[in-house]
Design an enzyme around this catalytic site. Structure first.
Site, PDB file in Angstrom:
ATOM      1  N   VAL A  19      18.199 -13.013  13.690  1.00 21.27           N
ATOM      2  CA  VAL A  19      17.921 -11.967  14.434  1.00 21.27           C
ATOM      3  C   VAL A  19      19.446 -10.908  14.099  1.00 21.27           C
ATOM      4  CG1 VAL A  19      18.286 -11.236  16.808  1.00 21.27           C
ATOM      5  CG2 VAL A  19      17.335 -13.277  16.726  1.00 21.27           C
ATOM      6  N   ALA A  20      20.151 -11.411  14.041  1.00 22.32           N
ATOM      7  CA  ALA A  20      21.583 -10.199  13.772  1.00 22.32           C
ATOM      8  C   ALA A  20      21.287  -9.541  12.384  1.00 22.32           C
ATOM      9  CB  ALA A  20      22.826 -11.170  13.392  1.00 22.32           C
ATOM     10  N   ILE A  43      18.236  -8.526  11.759  1.00 20.42           N
ATOM     11  CA  ILE A  43      16.917  -6.897  11.634  1.00 20.42           C
ATOM     12  C   ILE A  43      17.834  -6.318  12.337  1.00 20.42           C
ATOM     13  CG2 ILE A  43      14.966  -6.961  12.868  1.00 20.42           C
ATOM     14  CD1 ILE A  43      14.707  -9.763  13.239  1.00 20.42           C
ATOM     15  N   GLU A  81      17.804  -3.282  14.528  1.00 22.36           N
ATOM     16  CA  GLU A  81      16.999  -3.149  15.635  1.00 22.36           C
ATOM     17  C   GLU A  81      16.992  -1.768  15.778  1.00 22.36           C
ATOM     18  OE1 GLU A  81      20.412  -5.365  16.615  1.00 22.36           O
ATOM     19  OE2 GLU A  81      18.535  -5.817  15.673  1.00 22.36           O
ATOM     20  N   ASP A 128      -4.870  28.816   2.948  1.00 24.63           N
ATOM     21  CA  ASP A 128      -6.356  29.994   3.981  1.00 24.63           C
ATOM     22  C   ASP A 128      -5.411  31.064   4.086  1.00 24.63           C
ATOM     23  OD1 ASP A 128      -8.183  31.221   4.886  1.00 24.63           O
ATOM     24  OD2 ASP A 128      -7.155  31.885   7.173  1.00 24.63           O
ATOM     25  N   ASP A 131      -5.924  29.740  10.003  1.00 23.96           N
ATOM     26  CA  ASP A 131      -5.366  30.410  11.548  1.00 23.96           C
ATOM     27  C   ASP A 131      -6.858  30.052  12.390  1.00 23.96           C
ATOM     28  OD1 ASP A 131      -6.946  32.088  10.033  1.00 23.96           O
ATOM     29  OD2 ASP A 131      -5.720  33.735  10.711  1.00 23.96           O
ATOM     30  N   ASP A 149     -10.831  26.899   9.432  1.00 22.35           N
ATOM     31  CA  ASP A 149     -10.188  25.711   9.607  1.00 22.35           C
ATOM     32  C   ASP A 149      -9.789  24.366  10.088  1.00 22.35           C
ATOM     33  OD1 ASP A 149      -9.784  27.674   7.214  1.00 22.35           O
ATOM     34  OD2 ASP A 149      -8.552  28.796   9.136  1.00 22.35           O
TER      35      ASP A 149
END
Length: 797
Positions: free
Chosen positions: A319-320, A322, A324, A366, A728, A732
């Protein structure tokens, strides 16, 4: 029930009426309309079912790193609970770590759900483009305000200027000599399209070529007509766009950062699993004791309590290990990146698009409204000089409808001679457009070309330098009596007051010109003509010189004028010819509809004869110009290793001219293998398509329909490219949705495009994309560094 396919554009009007079993002048009966509604349904876009909330929540946790954090949070909670039981009392502090992890995950889930629901607004924006009411013929009479959703195939509809087209329709008859439709949002064409009744003799052709068809969501800008409804609801072209948007929504892929985080999560899971097992196994002597008196393979003592204790130690170390805080750090980095981009006019709608933009390898842009201003402007014009062998060319600065944007090169000390006055007068009087102010923008009412001509008149000023300078140095006023934003054009008003318009000979597709009969204070009537250069020039017999005299057009002068026009056309300019006629014969004293000659004006077939033996004045070249900053932005992309491709619905020659001007191609570069229409490209074999897209340098695709844009983007993604798509219009939207990063124009962009995009350019500036890419690359580099740091620290404990 779906409508059966029927290519109305390739059939005669009689065939269409017979196919739909309806007659002009009568329309459908109410009973027939109800029957067809039961068969075809309502004329409305399909309402997409959104994902249920529980599914959206689960999707937010479908990520390897998130799953690891969930397991870590659960184990931390269990360990905290066991620790509390062993000590005999429970303290809140022992639950801080699992609560923090759960809080981070919940915040990320809420942000993800909000983005998911917000993305579906593109479909709602598409629905808002639909017309609400229509003038429909039922039971032999017109219903002026029938709800558009009640339309069925076969309905007879009347359309006038300003109307929004309620369904896909075939034009039956024109009630005016000309009829134009603004359909740029659907097809990408920069100019309003002239429509007619003649069928297109092809069973399969692009949208832009279907001149006898009107499409739902487009707008009538000139003329009126009677139409027959051919497709409704989801079978319309705009309905197909919605289907493509929905399809693109289902095809969304993980961003480059998400993929790296998944790889990191898998590596982390493997490393933590191995470490946990090794730490637990290294302490086997503490929970397994061998019998020293009679040692044997099966003679040992096992302590379950110590085994559990050392397992808890191994899990605690896992756990340590990871990180988080990684999701929170990534979210914070992306959020700060959106703030920086907003300061550079790039508004980010989805956080992951920040880092995706930094990985972009191809920008598909475009043309109309993105690379260009989407505002017609006069680039240059010419008139004949003192003799037939002299042509005077004038270059015009400014690319907007703002009359004070730029001027005419070398014009300051030049008085307007007779031919220039004639040109200015025709531009001002033979014109029905206007200009209004929308915030800081100047926009056109009526035809864009006519609005550009009025801007030219303002830049030319009036005869006499003192008068002209006084007017040009004055701030443009606003006419509050008409519209508080309507721009008052003083020079145009001066010309129109000098000539009273008596009649107009409207534009038509055959002669490609329009003209007005005017009465001047001198007491005589004149005909002022403007139109396509070829059409006006072939009906001209004389030309006006700068001193006001008139000379006969000979072969050498014709060649000189045509060579100058050819030079203008090669620059991508649309050339308009201007002429007038003094000897009007029976129309010389025309004054009202009661005049005997008025009957001739009622039949457009007489217009070519009336517009004959003209006196030619000059030529004006117009275009939708590229933005000033695009050239440098293209060069920056090239230096950054980003390939630029232009995909537009406009015609091929215009697209190629603009691409050369913005230096996507050099003037000497052959466009063979670099310029295709959408239809041409899609007919090529897949391996040849990939070869074209993989070549270095730019590529331009013209006459591209929404499905073409989407297919090109999909093909690039399959090749491993990270694609940013700009646009636009409604056409599109499917490609914007499918691209890794969809970028919409904030000012000229439709609401559909904005809602489908991941990012919006507040200033409609193509160069802003380059700045955003640079910012995205910096953010992406920082986050990769953090992940590497987290990876080293987690693996080393």
């Amino acid at each position: 029930m779906e409508e059966k396919p029927f290519p109305a554009w390739s059939r005669s009007m009689e065939h269409c009426l017979k196919e739909h079993n309806v007659k002009l002048g009568k329309g459908l009966s109410s009973f027939e309309a109800e029957e067809r509604r039961e068969m075809y349904g309502w004329n409305e876009l399909k309402k997409e079912k959104g994902k249920p909330l529980w599914r959206l929540i689960l999707q937010q946790f479908d990520d390897m790193l998130i799953k690891i954090l969930l397991v870590a949070a659960f184990i931390s909670f269990v360990l905290a609970y066991l620790e509390g039981n062993e000590s005999g009392h429970t303290e809140l502090e022992v639950y801080v770590e699992p609560l923090v992890i759960f809080s981070i995950l919940m915040i990320n889930a809420v942000v993800g759900i909000w983005q998911e629901t917000n993305a579906e607004k593109a479909l709602e924006a598409l629905k808002s483009m639909q017309c609400e009411y229509a003038k429909v013929q039922r039971d032999g009479r017109y219903i002026p305000d029938l709800p558009a959703r009640e339309l069925v195939p076969g309905d007879i509809v009347e359309l006038r200027v300003g109307d929004k087209v309620p369904a896909d329709m075939r034009i039956a008859t024109l009630t005016t000599s000309s009829f134009r439709v603004e359909q740029s949002s659907l097809t990408g064409e920069s100019m309003p399209v002239i429509k007619g009744t003649s069928p297109v003799l092809l069973d399969d052709c692009e949208l832009q070529a279907k001149d006898c068809m009107l499409f739902a969501g487009t707008t009538v800008v000139n003329g009126s007509c009677i139409c027959i409804v051919t497709s409704i609801g989801m079978n319309t072209e705009i309905g197909k766009v919605q289907a493509q948007i929905s399809e693109a929504s289902q095809d969304e892929q993980d961003t480059p950062l998400t993929k790296k985080l998944d790889e990191f999560g898998e590596m982390l899971t493997t490393a933590i699993g191995i470490v946990c097992l090794v730490v637990w196994a290294m302490n086997y002597r503490n929970f397994i004791t061998w019998d020293s008196v009679n040692p044997s393979m099966w003679n040992f003592y096992f302590s379950f309590e110590k085994c559990t204790y050392y397992f808890k130690i191994a899990v605690t170390l896992a756990v340590a290990a990871i990180p988080e805080g990684l999701p929170a750090v990534i979210t914070t980095c992306l959020a700060l990146g959106t703030r920086k981009m907003a300061q550079k006019h790039a508004i980010v709608r989805k956080l992951p698009s920040v880092e995706t933009l930094g990985c972009t390898t191809v920008i598909c842009s475009d043309k109309t409204g993105t690379l260009t201003t989407n505002q017609m402007s006069v680039n240059e014009f010419f008139t004949v000089g003192e003799n037939l062998s002299t042509i005077r060319v004038f270059h015009v600065d400014g690319t907007t409808y703002n009359p004070k944007d730029g001027g005419i090169s070398g014009w300051c000390n030049r008085n307007m001679d007779e031919s220039l006055q004639a040109l200015a007068g025709i531009c001002a009087i033979c014109n029905d457009a206007g200009i209004y102010r929308d915030g800081y923008l100047f926009r056109a009412t009526g035809l864009p070309t006519e609005a550009a001509l009025k801007v030219l008149v303002e830049k030319m000023g009036l005869p006499g330098a003192k008068v002209r300078n006084r007017i040009r140095d004055t701030e443009f006023a606003f006419d509050f009596s008409i519209n508080h934003n309507t721009v008052r054009l003083d020079c145009c008003e001066w010309w129109t007051k000098r000539s009273k318009r008596l009649a107009a000979l409207e534009f038509d597709r055959v002669r490609k010109s329009m003209s007005v009969i005017v009465h001047r204070p001198t007491g005589s009537n004149h005909l002022l003509v403007k139109g396509a250069f070829e059409s006006v020039f072939e009906r001209s017999s004389h030309v006006q010189l700068s001193d006001g005299s008139v000379a006969l057009l000979d072969e050498s002068s014709k060649w000189l004028i045509m060579s100058n026009v050819q030079a203008m056309s090669s620059k991508g300019l649309r050339c308009l010819g201007f002429a007038f006629k003094d000897d009007l014969g029976e129309f010389s004293d025309y004054n009202s509809e009661t005049h005997p000659a008025h009957k001739r004006l009622l039949d457009p077939a007489n217009y070519p004869e009336i517009e004959s033996n003209l006196i030619f004045v000059g030529v004006v070249g117009l275009r939708d110009p590229p933005r000033d900053e695009v050239h440098k932005a293209i060069e920056d992309c090239r230096c950054a290793g980003i390939k630029v491709m232009v995909i537009t619905g406009d015609n091929k020659s215009t697209a190629e001219a603009i691409c050369k001007e913005i230096a996507l191609f050099s003037d000497k570069t052959s466009l063979r293998g670099k310029s295709f229409t959408g239809k041409e490209f899609m007919t090529l074999p897949a391996d040849q398509q990939m070869e074209i897209l993989s070549k270095p340098g730019g590529v331009v695709f013209s006459r591209a329909e929404p499905r073409h844009k989407q297919d090109i983007v999909r093909l690039l993604k399959d090749m491993g490219e990270i694609v940013a798509m700009t646009g636009d219009g409604v056409n599109d939207a499917p490609a914007l949705k499918l691209a890794d990063v969809g970028i919409a124009m904030g000012i000229t962009g439709t609401e559909v495009a904005k809602q489908a995009a991941d990012m919006i350019l507040a200033d409609d500036n193509f160069s802003t994309i380059v700045s955003a890419v640079a910012e995205g690359r910096a953010i992406y580099s920082n986050m990769k560094s953090f992940i590497r740091w987290a990876s080293r620290n987690s693996s080393g404990f």
